[in-house]
Motif scaffolding. Structure first.
Motif, PDB file in Angstrom:
ATOM      1  N   ALA A  87       0.833  -1.207   0.000  1.00  0.00           N
ATOM      2  CA  ALA A  87       0.000   0.000   0.000  1.00  0.00           C
ATOM      3  C   ALA A  87       0.865   1.254   0.000  1.00  0.00           C
ATOM      4  O   ALA A  87       0.569   2.239  -0.699  1.00  0.00           O
ATOM      5  N   LEU A  88       1.936   1.227   0.776  1.00  0.00           N
ATOM      6  CA  LEU A  88       2.819   2.390   0.869  1.00  0.00           C
ATOM      7  C   LEU A  88       3.600   2.648  -0.417  1.00  0.00           C
ATOM      8  O   LEU A  88       4.062   3.777  -0.637  1.00  0.00           O
ATOM      9  N   MET A  89       3.760   1.639  -1.264  1.00  0.00           N
ATOM     10  CA  MET A  89       4.527   1.824  -2.499  1.00  0.00           C
ATOM     11  C   MET A  89       3.900   2.888  -3.390  1.00  0.00           C
ATOM     12  O   MET A  89       4.604   3.554  -4.160  1.00  0.00           O
ATOM     13  N   THR A  90       2.597   3.095  -3.272  1.00  0.00           N
ATOM     14  CA  THR A  90       1.951   4.167  -4.036  1.00  0.00           C
ATOM     15  C   THR A  90       1.743   5.422  -3.187  1.00  0.00           C
ATOM     16  O   THR A  90       1.757   6.535  -3.710  1.00  0.00           O
ATOM     17  N   LEU A  91       1.558   5.244  -1.888  1.00  0.00           N
ATOM     18  CA  LEU A  91       1.286   6.384  -1.014  1.00  0.00           C
ATOM     19  C   LEU A  91       2.555   7.107  -0.571  1.00  0.00           C
ATOM     20  O   LEU A  91       2.593   8.343  -0.513  1.00  0.00           O
ATOM     21  N   ASP A  92       3.583   6.341  -0.229  1.00  0.00           N
ATOM     22  CA  ASP A  92       4.828   6.894   0.315  1.00  0.00           C
ATOM     23  C   ASP A  92       5.955   5.902   0.043  1.00  0.00           C
ATOM     24  O   ASP A  92       6.347   5.132   0.923  1.00  0.00           O
ATOM     25  N   PRO A  93       6.483   5.885  -1.192  1.00  0.00           N
ATOM     26  CA  PRO A  93       7.489   4.884  -1.580  1.00  0.00           C
ATOM     27  C   PRO A  93       8.719   4.849  -0.678  1.00  0.00           C
ATOM     28  O   PRO A  93       9.243   3.772  -0.401  1.00  0.00           O
ATOM     29  N   ALA A  96       7.896   2.992   2.352  1.00  0.00           N
ATOM     30  CA  ALA A  96       7.715   1.580   2.009  1.00  0.00           C
ATOM     31  C   ALA A  96       9.060   0.853   1.996  1.00  0.00           C
ATOM     32  O   ALA A  96       9.175  -0.273   2.504  1.00  0.00           O
ATOM     33  N   VAL A  97      10.075   1.481   1.428  1.00  0.00           N
ATOM     34  CA  VAL A  97      11.411   0.869   1.363  1.00  0.00           C
ATOM     35  C   VAL A  97      11.975   0.681   2.769  1.00  0.00           C
ATOM     36  O   VAL A  97      12.552  -0.370   3.089  1.00  0.00           O
ATOM     37  N   VAL A  98      11.815   1.683   3.624  1.00  0.00           N
ATOM     38  CA  VAL A  98      12.346   1.583   4.982  1.00  0.00           C
ATOM     39  C   VAL A  98      11.569   0.541   5.783  1.00  0.00           C
ATOM     40  O   VAL A  98      12.162  -0.260   6.521  1.00  0.00           O
ATOM     41  N   LEU A  99      10.251   0.511   5.629  1.00  0.00           N
ATOM     42  CA  LEU A  99       9.448  -0.482   6.342  1.00  0.00           C
ATOM     43  C   LEU A  99       9.820  -1.897   5.891  1.00  0.00           C
ATOM     44  O   LEU A  99       9.880  -2.824   6.709  1.00  0.00           O
ATOM     45  N   ASP A 100      10.096  -2.075   4.616  1.00  0.00           N
ATOM     46  CA  ASP A 100      10.516  -3.371   4.095  1.00  0.00           C
ATOM     47  C   ASP A 100      11.825  -3.805   4.751  1.00  0.00           C
ATOM     48  O   ASP A 100      11.977  -4.969   5.155  1.00  0.00           O
TER      49      ASP A 100
END
Length: 205
Positions: A87-93, A96-100
């Motif tokens: 979901a974050l890849m479109t909202l806040d890329p 998303a990378v840091v959360l991954d």
């Protein structure tokens, strides 16, 4: 878990080393908090005394040499984190990378902590794909353990879903720690070129 070790591991996955800028450190800590709130860690395992047929080859024979037995294990953080990352890849890329990266650090540390039930006299977790082994051997572990009961799925490629999941072998009766010896990419490893390793302290999670 030791938060500073988790931050260090997550930063390692992000390609950061040395002193991490304050803004990045804060973002990693924030994402770690979110990842912890989303994780649903589950695991299954079985102990064995004799080698299953798929282990009667290298590098498994060498890895298990001197062991009195071994454990097949499969573990996952669950699908919630993966859905949030997507979901974050479109909202806040960037987040998303840091959360991954934080989720990758967490699955390793949660797995290490869970494996303590097998005693101190054990090896690290050796997963199909390590040290020249084939990722297709995940299918053998799935046949033995049926990790579908904890929400894991084996993909046709041999990869596992949810993404933050692992399946591997733990030797019993001898102590062994992760090292670069025998790693299939040791000769072309960016971590080694920078004087680092892809793994961290196994005692500080």
């Amino acid at each position: 878990m030791n938060s500073s070790e988790l931050v260090r591991r997550a930063c390692n996955y992000l390609g950061c080393h040395g002193e991490v800028p304050g803004e990045m450190h804060s973002l990693v800590e924030d994402c770690l908090g979110e990842a912890r709130s989303l994780l649903r860690f589950r695991a299954v395992a079985r102990e064995y005394r004799s080698l299953l047929p798929f282990l009667e080859k290298e590098p498994y024979r060498t890895f298990l040499a001197g062991c009195s037995g071994y454990v097949l294990a499969a573990m996952t953080l669950g699908a919630e984190i993966e859905r949030r990352i997507r979901a974050l890849m479109t909202l806040d890329p960037a987040r998303a990378v840091v959360l991954d990266a934080c989720a990758s650090a967490l699955v390793e540390c949660e797995g290490d902590a869970w494996e303590e039930r097998f005693g101190a006299d054990r090896t690290y977790r050796f997963c199909p794909g390590y040290g020249g082994s084939g990722i297709g051997d995940n299918a053998e572990i799935f046949r033995e353990l049926d990790p579908s009961r904890i929400g894991m799925q084996l993909l046709p490629s041999g990869m596992i879903a949810p993404q933050k999941s692992m399946a591997g072998i733990i030797g019993l009766g001898k102590s062994a720690h992760k090292s670069c010896t025998g790693c299939m990419i040791a000769g072309n490893c960016q971590y080694r070129k920078e004087g680092r390793t892809c793994y961290g302290s196994e005692k500080n999670c």
